[in-house]
Design a protein around this motif. Structure first.
Motif, PDB file in Angstrom:
ATOM      1  N   TYR A   1       0.805  -1.208   0.000  1.00  0.00           N
ATOM      2  CA  TYR A   1       0.000   0.000   0.000  1.00  0.00           C
ATOM      3  C   TYR A   1       0.847   1.271   0.000  1.00  0.00           C
ATOM      4  CZ  TYR A   1      -3.603  -3.343   1.312  1.00  0.00           C
ATOM      5  OH  TYR A   1      -4.453  -4.408   1.336  1.00  0.00           O
ATOM      6  N   ASP A   2       2.152   1.124  -0.093  1.00  0.00           N
ATOM      7  CA  ASP A   2       3.044   2.279   0.004  1.00  0.00           C
ATOM      8  C   ASP A   2       3.866   2.387  -1.276  1.00  0.00           C
ATOM      9  OD1 ASP A   2       4.681   4.328   0.675  1.00  0.00           O
ATOM     10  OD2 ASP A   2       5.616   3.351   2.403  1.00  0.00           O
ATOM     11  N   LEU A   3       3.556   3.397  -2.079  1.00  0.00           N
ATOM     12  CA  LEU A   3       4.261   3.587  -3.345  1.00  0.00           C
ATOM     13  C   LEU A   3       5.692   4.061  -3.134  1.00  0.00           C
ATOM     14  CD1 LEU A   3       1.465   5.267  -5.499  1.00  0.00           C
ATOM     15  CD2 LEU A   3       2.179   2.871  -5.474  1.00  0.00           C
ATOM     16  N   THR A   4       6.033   4.449  -1.897  1.00  0.00           N
ATOM     17  CA  THR A   4       7.397   4.898  -1.624  1.00  0.00           C
ATOM     18  C   THR A   4       8.259   3.785  -1.042  1.00  0.00           C
ATOM     19  OG1 THR A   4       6.899   5.677   0.606  1.00  0.00           O
ATOM     20  CG2 THR A   4       6.517   7.211  -1.189  1.00  0.00           C
ATOM     21  N   SER A   5       7.740   2.581  -1.006  1.00  0.00           N
ATOM     22  CA  SER A   5       8.545   1.441  -0.548  1.00  0.00           C
ATOM     23  C   SER A   5       9.228   0.791  -1.751  1.00  0.00           C
ATOM     24  CB  SER A   5       7.668   0.421   0.175  1.00  0.00           C
ATOM     25  OG  SER A   5       6.764  -0.200  -0.729  1.00  0.00           O
ATOM     26  N   LEU A   6      10.057  -0.211  -1.490  1.00  0.00           N
ATOM     27  CA  LEU A   6      10.741  -0.933  -2.564  1.00  0.00           C
ATOM     28  C   LEU A   6       9.741  -1.541  -3.537  1.00  0.00           C
ATOM     29  CD1 LEU A   6      13.519  -2.774  -0.535  1.00  0.00           C
ATOM     30  CD2 LEU A   6      13.907  -1.032  -2.282  1.00  0.00           C
ATOM     31  N   VAL A   7      10.147  -1.625  -4.801  1.00  0.00           N
ATOM     32  CA  VAL A   7       9.259  -2.181  -5.812  1.00  0.00           C
ATOM     33  C   VAL A   7       9.033  -3.674  -5.610  1.00  0.00           C
ATOM     34  CG1 VAL A   7      11.094  -2.702  -7.486  1.00  0.00           C
ATOM     35  CG2 VAL A   7       8.802  -2.154  -8.303  1.00  0.00           C
ATOM     36  N   SER A   8       9.977  -4.328  -4.942  1.00  0.00           N
ATOM     37  CA  SER A   8       9.872  -5.763  -4.684  1.00  0.00           C
ATOM     38  C   SER A   8      10.816  -6.125  -3.549  1.00  0.00           C
ATOM     39  CB  SER A   8      10.236  -6.562  -5.944  1.00  0.00           C
ATOM     40  OG  SER A   8      10.394  -7.937  -5.663  1.00  0.00           O
ATOM     41  N   ASP A   9      10.506  -7.209  -2.840  1.00  0.00           N
ATOM     42  CA  ASP A   9      11.411  -7.720  -1.806  1.00  0.00           C
ATOM     43  C   ASP A   9      12.503  -8.612  -2.393  1.00  0.00           C
ATOM     44  OD1 ASP A   9      10.553  -6.482   0.474  1.00  0.00           O
ATOM     45  OD2 ASP A   9       9.088  -8.029   0.982  1.00  0.00           O
ATOM     46  N   GLN A  10      12.382  -8.930  -3.685  1.00  0.00           N
ATOM     47  CA  GLN A  10      13.367  -9.813  -4.321  1.00  0.00           C
ATOM     48  C   GLN A  10      14.423  -8.975  -5.044  1.00  0.00           C
ATOM     49  OE1 GLN A  10      11.669 -13.350  -6.310  1.00  0.00           O
ATOM     50  NE2 GLN A  10       9.663 -12.505  -5.763  1.00  0.00           N
ATOM     51  N   LEU A  11      15.273  -8.331  -4.268  1.00  0.00           N
ATOM     52  CA  LEU A  11      16.318  -7.500  -4.857  1.00  0.00           C
ATOM     53  C   LEU A  11      17.443  -8.363  -5.413  1.00  0.00           C
ATOM     54  CD1 LEU A  11      16.651  -4.471  -2.416  1.00  0.00           C
ATOM     55  CD2 LEU A  11      15.162  -4.759  -4.397  1.00  0.00           C
ATOM     56  N   ARG A  12      18.016  -7.898  -6.540  1.00  0.00           N
ATOM     57  CA  ARG A  12      19.116  -8.628  -7.187  1.00  0.00           C
ATOM     58  C   ARG A  12      20.410  -7.826  -7.254  1.00  0.00           C
ATOM     59  NH1 ARG A  12      16.261 -12.059  -6.079  1.00  0.00           N
ATOM     60  NH2 ARG A  12      15.258 -13.662  -7.362  1.00  0.00           N
TER      61      ARG A  12
END
Length: 1018
Positions: free
Chosen positions: A332-343
């Motif tokens: 619900y937060d557009l200012t958070s990371l786009v995904s938890d699966q960072l590469r």
């Protein structure tokens, strides 16, 4: 009336509030998942305008790098893209092999000192030459062959040597790209399939080469001995490497080596030590790593060690506690990371951070976001705001912020960001009656006054959390007279004033716990002008300003009299709007009035005159809902379309919209605050934005400004043999265009990824444009139909209208068309001289021809038409029945002309003929034709209405001749006789002239000096 509170209810409410405060403290200290919420704020953005297309075109993002020109390159599972701050240019695999990307799947990328981009892909090493815009798969270096199908890791050292990691070993390519060495790590363990792949390469401060492998631990190549040392996982040794599958390796600024493993968290090797310290995820330990699969490790410019964790987002290592702070994706937060699966994690030249994610997406963290702090509601966080629609903000004496929202009252601790919620419960006499909190004020006792819409007035004891309620009671004259409370303010005598929607103005009487009312009464002159009051302000002079929908009233608190400020547009002593939303008194004593539809009014209390600012002056909206002043005396306006700063000295207007990282741009309530530290808070329909104005100054270096596209007739121009572009447009310094290229477009961009949405541009074509052309955020320049010559195109960019940064310039040569070349002009000179000679000759010939024609048609003696000329005229007149209609023919004969010749001589005869012709010409009309038929006979061809009209004309000629004094000896008068014939449809010129001749002889016979009308032709 204040509602009676039962002891039981009060105790219950008191215990509940103490419990909530206790639980809030516990959450701040961190319990399991709550610790993931408790982090220093990092706000991320998705940098691309078309994020959906970027996800589709790139897929999972494995690599990010910035080249020497400043472009950002993003490598993914589906392809490659170059980003210029505005648009993504995609590169896709093309089997044609004509310089396109050979394969889409990219593992890593590096850029060498020559700005060559190197790509590690599933099908080998790829080199991209930016100067020719060409990809090439590299299989040989000089006489050496790279005998691999897949390259998984790349690194460049300080000497520009390229290190290439593969499943078959390490290749080291000389900067000349003519020599190569190969190294094969073989640690003391059983080599199994798929474990030899080199996944990451580190060159440490001693030039040792560290190779992170898929299953052989870490191999370290000594550059002097060219031998390997190995670090392997030993299950029996807790001081060994945490896992043999290592995905990433980093040396930080303290000399420590960090290893991200694929299954057992992070291992760290301190300088001079061979004992590893492990950081492993433990769900029961607050502050653990958060996950055991580590994809990437990065140290940023501030010395923070960051980790990309599979399924667990981003972690930052806290040096003091040796714990990890987590940053996660929140749906619900557009200012958070786009995904938890960072590469991948990458830091650009501006020290901003980029995060590539799987299955797709890129997040961007700007250092500028440290300047802005947001407070918004989080559905999963009970300690966030209860609602994003912010209606009012105040700061209490203890430094706590009280926030009124559409969904309840909130107590916000600005230090921790933690919120205590106070929500409506109509059945609880110690709670709010309604959630829409429009008004807040703190009184001298530290009590918080809360005005709601539809729920009346409340007084909150912040220590007990108990509300005292006030709502209308018709049976009690001292009760509050409206349930709709719009504003509350405190005057300098600590009196509490309440603005209502239906009951006018109320003042709280503390001694009696009751209210005094000030109503609108149309019968009372000088009273309040309306009962709907939406805004209040107590000024420094002892006045109370009231605003609403019926204009502005000023209430003198000393003598309790109302004065209405006139409302009339176009006059400096009046406001320009009746709809008032906010008041503010600045440090200069001016009163600012925010209006619903007419911008802001500025009232000078000394001159009693108003000034006005609205959209015509640069405001982004006519709706001004809030006003305040910062510590530098700059005025800030909250509007329906962003924030506005008005400089205290220049009155320059600067607009801050959503693109400036605000939490929303619609500020429709007077929800704003400057706290005791000079920090500003603005509440919108999407949360609260907080910042300190002094921190908004840009501290980044001027960005490079590049041409990024070139189009002719809206079609992109690519490199090619017949193309005007010989090198890519972003490195070109000159271009030559054909005269046929009459419409072309330059696209440009400032490679500033931090401020890309607020940068505006201007451009100029030297040799054509007189001045710079401002185009705002439009980053295109179009030119049409330029004349041949040499021009210079220049572009510049700015983020604040004051500082302009000049970018790439380009010399533009427009070739002349063949008809405008030098040899064409030589030919033109020859042609012109030839034409002039021909024209001169033609003029002479025409003059001679006109002279010959005049001689042929004019009588040499009299200058009138001769017989041939009259014949030419008659031929046209008598060509058809239409042209003959109304035509008459007269034949004149000079009476006794032979006698004149005999007595006076032929010279006198010629004299008579000349004057007869002259007199006739002067007497007839311009449309008539007169000529000498022969001897002393003259012919007149004229158009008349009828025979009488013709006879009248001819008679005028006769009389004029008779009355002229010719001055001849022995000749008293010269007269003429004439015959006149009207032309019929069947007449020819000859037949008409013959009838006129017959009539003329009749005139002679009748005594001369007369006119005879010929008989009509039968």
């Amino acid at each position: 009336m204040r509602e009676g509170n039962r002891v039981k209810s009060i105790l219950k409410r008191y215990v509940c509030n103490l419990l909530s405060i206790f639980l809030l403290s516990g959450s701040a200290n961190g319990f399991s998942e709550t610790s993931i919420i408790d982090y220093p704020e990092m706000r991320f953005t998705t940098p691309f305008d078309n994020q959906d297309r970027a996800r589709q075109e790139l897929g999972g993002v494995n690599a990010i790098v910035q080249d020497k020109l400043g472009f950002i390159w993003i490598g993914g599972e589906n392809g490659l893209a170059r980003y210029d701050g505005r648009t993504l240019l995609y590169f896709k695999s093309d089997l044609s092999g004509d310089g396109s990307l050979p394969l889409n799947y990219i593992f890593q990328m590096v850029v060498d000192s020559k700005n060559t981009l190197w790509l590690a892909t599933e099908e080998g090493l790829i080199r991209y030459d930016i100067g020719v815009n060409r990809f090439e798969r590299v299989t040989t270096i000089g006489s050496f062959t790279i005998d691999v199908d897949s390259v998984s890791a790349l690194e460049i050292d300080a000497n520009d040597q390229l290190y290439v990691g593969t499943a078959r070993g390490l290749y080291v390519i000389d900067p000349s790209q003519q020599h190569m060495r190969f190294f094969l790590p073989r640690p003391p363990l059983t080599i199994e399939p798929n474990i030899e792949q080199i996944r990451d390469i580190l060159i440490d401060d001693k030039k040792n080469v560290w190779l992170a492998t898929a299953g052989m631990g870490v191999a370290v190549l000594n550059p002097n001995t060219e031998k390997f040392n190995y670090f392997l996982h030993n299950p029996q040794d807790s001081g060994s490497l945490g896992h043999n599958s290592v995905r990433s390796v980093l040396q930080d600024s303290r000399g420590r080596i960090w290893f991200g493993t694929y299954g057992n968290g992070v291992s760290r090797l301190d300088a001079g030590s061979e004992i590893f310290q492990r950081y492993v995820y433990n769900a029961d330990v607050s502050g653990s790593i958060g996950g055991n699969i580590i994809w990437d490790i990065k140290e940023d410019a501030a010395g923070n060690i960051l980790f990309a964790i599979d399924q667990r987002g981003l972690a930052r290592f806290d040096e003091e506690s040796e714990h990890f702070v987590h940053y996660r994706h929140r749906p619900y937060d557009l200012t958070s990371l786009v995904s938890d699966q960072l590469r991948v994690i990458y830091e650009d030249n501006n020290n901003d951070l980029w995060f590539g994610a799987s299955p797709s997406g890129v997040s961007f963290y700007s250092r500028n976001t440290n300047k802005f702090r947001h407070f918004i509601t989080q559905p999963s966080d009970p300690f966030s705001l209860s609602n994003n629609s912010i209606l009012r903000i105040i700061e209490a004496a203890d430094g706590m912020l009280w926030v009124g929202t559409e969904g309840g009252l909130n107590r916000l601790d600005p230090a921790t960001g933690k919120v205590t919620r106070y929500l409506a419960n109509p059945t609880d006499p110690a709670a709010l009656r309604a959630n829409a909190v429009l008004a807040l004020e703190e009184d001298s006792d530290g009590q918080i006054w809360v005005g709601t819409w539809g729920g009346g007035l409340h007084r909150l004891n912040p220590h007990s959390g108990i509300f005292s309620r006030y709502f209308p009671n018709p049976s009690e004259s001292g009760s509050i007279n409206s349930e709709f409370i719009w504003d509350i303010t405190k005057d300098r005598n600590d009196n509490i004033w309440i603005a209502t929607e239906t009951g006018g103005l109320n003042r709280y009487e503390k001694s009696t716990d009751s209210f005094i009312h000030y109503y609108h009464d149309p019968k009372i002159k000088g009273g309040i002008t309306g009962n709907f009051i939406s805004s209040l302000m107590a000024d420094s002079k002892g006045n109370l300003w009231l605003g609403g929908y019926t204009g502005v009233n000023v209430f003198n608190l000393k003598n309790e009299t109302f004065t209405q400020i006139p409302y009339e547009t176009g006059f400096s002593n009046s406001t320009n709007s009746k709809n008032t939303k906010a008041f503010f008194e600045d440090s200069k004593g001016r009163v600012w009035i925010g209006t619903q539809h007419r911008g802001v009014n500025i009232f000078d209390t000394r001159s009693k005159e108003f000034r006005y600012l609205d959209t015509s002056d640069g405001l982004p909206s006519q709706n001004v809902s809030g006003i305040l002043e910062d510590d530098n005396q700059n005025i800030w306006l909250a509007t329906g379309n962003g924030l506005v700063k008005i400089d205290s000295l220049s009155e320059k207007i600067t607009i801050f919209g959503r693109e400036a990282e605000l939490a929303g741009s619609n500020y429709n309530r007077e929800a704003l605050l400057k706290d005791r530290n000079g920090r500003l808070y603005f509440g919108s329909s999407e949360g609260i934005t907080s910042f300190h104005p002094a921190e908004l100054r840009s501290d980044s270096a001027p960005p490079p400004i590049r041409l990024v596209s070139f189009r002719i007739f809206n079609k992109e121009v690519n490199l090619g043999e017949n193309s005007p572009l010989k090198v890519p447009i972003f490195i070109a310094d000159k271009i030559s265009l054909s005269y046929k290229d009459s419409m072309f477009t330059f696209g440009f961009s400032a490679l500033d990824y931090r401020n890309s949405k607020t940068i505006h541009y201007s451009y100029k074509l030297d040799g054509f444009d007189q001045d710079w052309i401002d185009v705002g955020r439009n980053a295109n320049a179009v030119y049409t139909n330029l004349g041949p010559g040499k021009y210079t195109f220049r572009v510049r960019a700015s983020n604040d209208d004051e500082h302009w940064y000049t970018g790439q310039s380009l010399e533009v040569r427009i070739q002349a068309p063949p008809w405008r070349t030098w040899w064409a002009y030589v030919l033109y000179v020859i042609i012109i001289f030839s034409a002039l000679y021909y024209r001169h000759s033609h003029i002479v010939l025409r003059a001679n021809a006109r002279a010959y024609q005049a001689q042929a048609t004019k009588d040499a003696l009299t200058g009138v038409y001769n017989r041939f000329g009259l014949g030419q005229i008659a031929e046209g007149v008598f060509s058809n029945s239409e042209t003959k209609r109304g035509v008459g023919v007269a034949l004149f004969d000079v009476d006794h002309f032979k006698l004149i010749n005999d007595r006076c001589g032929h010279d006198s005869g010629d004299y008579v003929l000349k004057n007869v012709a002259r007199i006739a010409k002067d007497t007839i009309r311009h449309s008539d034709h007169f000529g000498r038929w022969g001897g002393e006979e003259f012919v007149l061809i004229c158009v008349v209405r009828d025979p009488e009209d013709g006879m009248e004309l001819i008679d005028k000629v006769r009389i004029a001749i008779r009355e002229f004094n010719f001055g001849l000896d022995g000749i008293a008068k010269v007269t003429v006789s004439a015959g006149f014939a009207m032309v019929s449809e069947v007449d020819s010129f000859e037949s008409a002239l013959k009838r006129a001749d017959t009539a003329m002889y009749e005139a002679k016979k009748s005594g001369r000096d007369r006119i005879v009308l010929a008989s009509p032709k039968e």
